[in-house]
Design a protein around this motif. Structure first.
Motif, short mmCIF file in Angstrom:
data_model
loop_
_atom_site.label_atom_id
_atom_site.label_comp_id
_atom_site.label_asym_id
_atom_site.label_seq_id
_atom_site.Cartn_x
_atom_site.Cartn_y
_atom_site.Cartn_z
N ALA A 1 53.82 1.24 32.77
CA ALA A 1 54.13 2.32 33.72
C ALA A 1 55.60 2.24 34.15
O ALA A 1 56.29 3.26 34.21
N LEU A 2 56.07 1.03 34.44
CA LEU A 2 57.47 0.86 34.83
C LEU A 2 58.41 1.21 33.68
O LEU A 2 59.46 1.83 33.88
N ARG A 59 56.32 8.23 36.58
CA ARG A 59 55.73 8.40 37.90
C ARG A 59 56.74 8.06 38.97
O ARG A 59 57.76 7.42 38.71
N ALA A 60 56.42 8.44 40.19
CA ALA A 60 57.18 7.98 41.35
C ALA A 60 56.54 6.67 41.82
O ALA A 60 55.32 6.59 41.93
N PHE A 61 57.36 5.66 42.05
CA PHE A 61 56.84 4.34 42.44
C PHE A 61 57.14 4.07 43.90
O PHE A 61 58.26 4.29 44.36
N LEU A 66 62.10 -5.22 35.84
CA LEU A 66 62.07 -3.77 35.68
C LEU A 66 62.02 -3.06 37.02
O LEU A 66 62.72 -2.06 37.24
N ALA A 67 61.19 -3.57 37.92
CA ALA A 67 61.09 -2.98 39.25
C ALA A 67 62.44 -3.02 39.96
O ALA A 67 62.87 -2.03 40.57
N GLY A 68 63.12 -4.14 39.87
CA GLY A 68 64.43 -4.26 40.49
C GLY A 68 65.45 -3.31 39.90
O GLY A 68 66.26 -2.72 40.63
#
Length: 85
Positions: free
Chosen positions: A14-15, A20-22, A43-45
């Motif tokens: 997903a990332l 999508r909006a996270f 990835l999130a960072g």
């Protein structure tokens, strides 16, 4: 309505897709952030998703004891496209 994705592969994909909006990434406190989990946090960072480290029991409670593998991602609905588009 927000979705709560869980499991290392589902969250990572997903990332990576960025469709999508996270809202935030939930990671089990004390989990070793190497391998796939390390990639997820990286990835999130990179895309500015806040990372919150919470107790594993709290993840269990939120996900009704699902096999979350120490990670969950709060995100918006999947953006489906109509056939006409």
């Amino acid at each position: 309505m927000a979705d709560l994705l869980y499991g290392r592969n589902a969250v990572r994909e997903a990332l990576r897709a960025r469709r999508r909006a996270f809202q935030r990434l939930l990671v089990s406190a004390g989990a070793q952030e190497t391998g796939t989990l390390g990639e997820i946090v990286r990835l999130a960072g990179e895309i500015g998703v806040p990372v919150e480290r919470i107790d594993r029991r709290e993840l269990d409670r939120r996900l009704l004891d699902a096999n979350h593998q120490g990670v969950a991602l709060e995100c918006g609905d999947y953006p489906y496209v109509d056939l006409d588009d």
